[in-house]
Design a protein around this motif. Structure first.
Motif, mmCIF file in Angstrom:
data_model
loop_
_atom_site.group_PDB
_atom_site.id
_atom_site.type_symbol
_atom_site.label_atom_id
_atom_site.label_comp_id
_atom_site.label_asym_id
_atom_site.label_seq_id
_atom_site.Cartn_x
_atom_site.Cartn_y
_atom_site.Cartn_z
ATOM 1 N N UNK A 118 15.747 -2.347 -8.453
ATOM 2 C CA UNK A 118 15.776 -2.961 -7.025
ATOM 3 C C UNK A 118 15.639 -1.961 -6.310
ATOM 4 N N UNK A 119 15.928 -0.780 -6.235
ATOM 5 C CA UNK A 119 15.630 0.336 -5.323
ATOM 6 C C UNK A 119 14.124 0.727 -5.372
ATOM 7 N N UNK A 120 13.921 0.718 -6.627
ATOM 8 C CA UNK A 120 12.487 1.253 -6.921
ATOM 9 C C UNK A 120 11.428 -0.088 -6.302
ATOM 10 N N UNK A 121 11.906 -1.226 -6.259
ATOM 11 C CA UNK A 121 10.961 -2.363 -5.520
ATOM 12 C C UNK A 121 11.135 -2.008 -4.018
ATOM 13 N N UNK A 122 12.328 -1.689 -3.587
ATOM 14 C CA UNK A 122 12.071 -1.382 -2.134
ATOM 15 C C UNK A 122 11.309 -0.301 -1.718
ATOM 16 N N UNK A 123 11.465 0.976 -2.418
ATOM 17 C CA UNK A 123 10.404 2.038 -2.305
ATOM 18 C C UNK A 123 8.995 1.389 -2.182
ATOM 19 N N UNK A 163 -4.606 3.260 5.417
ATOM 20 C CA UNK A 163 -4.973 3.960 4.349
ATOM 21 C C UNK A 163 -5.641 2.889 3.231
ATOM 22 N N UNK A 164 -7.218 2.858 3.270
ATOM 23 C CA UNK A 164 -7.771 1.946 2.629
ATOM 24 C C UNK A 164 -7.395 1.823 0.896
ATOM 25 N N UNK A 165 -7.164 3.069 0.486
ATOM 26 C CA UNK A 165 -6.864 3.134 -1.035
ATOM 27 C C UNK A 165 -5.624 2.806 -1.350
ATOM 28 N N UNK A 166 -4.862 2.590 -0.278
ATOM 29 C CA UNK A 166 -3.267 2.133 -0.842
ATOM 30 C C UNK A 166 -2.585 3.165 -1.317
ATOM 31 N N UNK A 167 -3.036 4.641 -1.139
ATOM 32 C CA UNK A 167 -2.121 5.418 -1.554
ATOM 33 C C UNK A 167 -2.220 6.434 -0.425
ATOM 34 N N UNK A 168 -1.128 7.304 -0.193
ATOM 35 C CA UNK A 168 -1.150 8.416 0.761
ATOM 36 C C UNK A 168 -0.610 9.822 0.080
ATOM 37 N N UNK A 169 -1.511 10.794 -0.029
ATOM 38 C CA UNK A 169 -1.199 11.928 -0.849
ATOM 39 C C UNK A 169 0.167 12.736 -0.470
ATOM 40 N N UNK A 170 0.616 12.520 0.941
ATOM 41 C CA UNK A 170 1.946 13.319 1.259
ATOM 42 C C UNK A 170 3.142 12.160 0.717
ATOM 43 N N UNK A 198 4.211 0.460 0.538
ATOM 44 C CA UNK A 198 2.841 -0.181 1.087
ATOM 45 C C UNK A 198 2.759 -0.547 2.631
ATOM 46 N N UNK A 199 3.760 -0.820 3.000
ATOM 47 C CA UNK A 199 4.027 -0.845 4.727
ATOM 48 C C UNK A 199 3.501 0.484 5.318
ATOM 49 N N UNK A 200 3.779 1.456 4.699
ATOM 50 C CA UNK A 200 3.595 2.688 5.196
ATOM 51 C C UNK A 200 1.756 2.910 5.145
ATOM 52 N N UNK A 201 1.431 2.688 4.049
ATOM 53 C CA UNK A 201 -0.095 2.647 3.854
ATOM 54 C C UNK A 201 -0.873 1.869 4.864
ATOM 55 N N UNK A 202 -0.257 0.676 5.090
ATOM 56 C CA UNK A 202 -0.863 -0.312 5.823
ATOM 57 C C UNK A 202 -0.757 0.271 7.412
ATOM 58 N N UNK A 203 0.220 0.979 7.702
ATOM 59 C CA UNK A 203 0.410 1.439 8.988
ATOM 60 C C UNK A 203 -0.734 2.697 9.343
ATOM 61 N N UNK A 204 -0.820 3.567 8.333
ATOM 62 C CA UNK A 204 -1.857 4.518 8.126
ATOM 63 C C UNK A 204 -3.183 4.130 8.182
#
Length: 103
Positions: free
Chosen positions: A45-50, A63-70, A55-61
């Motif tokens: 459950x915690x992993x799903x929340x993470x 980020x087209x790849x769906x990943x953020x290095x930091x 995903x929300x963070x990458x959308x806000x940024x």
């Protein structure tokens, strides 16, 4: 295997993290140690929340790849800290169990 054996600690840690396909390999400790990431379990459950937050963070940024290095570094570092602490906790448990049994 002895409780002081690094291999045993690793097997237990990996079982708890669902690293084995128990249909393909038989591991004696799996009779006792549960996969804490199995469906409906607390860690799952915690992993799903993470993942949803990631995903929300990458959308806000945007980020087209769906990943953020930091964020990847943050997650990886926290997982490494958790693994390190888990191994140390196992050692402390073995130490204090032995100490208690010798009293």
């Amino acid at each position: 295997m002895s409780v002081r054996d690094k291999k045993l600690k690793t097997v237990i840690y990996d079982l708890m993290n669902g690293a084995y396909n128990l249909d393909e390999c038989e591991i004696e400790e799996s009779k006792v140690v549960e996969d804490e990431f199995a469906e409906g379990k607390y860690c799952e459950q915690l992993y799903a929340q993470m993942l949803a937050a990631y995903e929300r963070l990458c959308n806000r940024l945007h980020e087209p790849s769906g990943e953020d290095k930091d964020v990847e570094i943050i997650i990886s570092s926290l997982l490494d800290i958790g693994r390190y602490q888990s191994m140390k906790m196992f050692d402390y448990g073995a130490f204090f169990a032995k100490k208690e049994n010798n009293q």
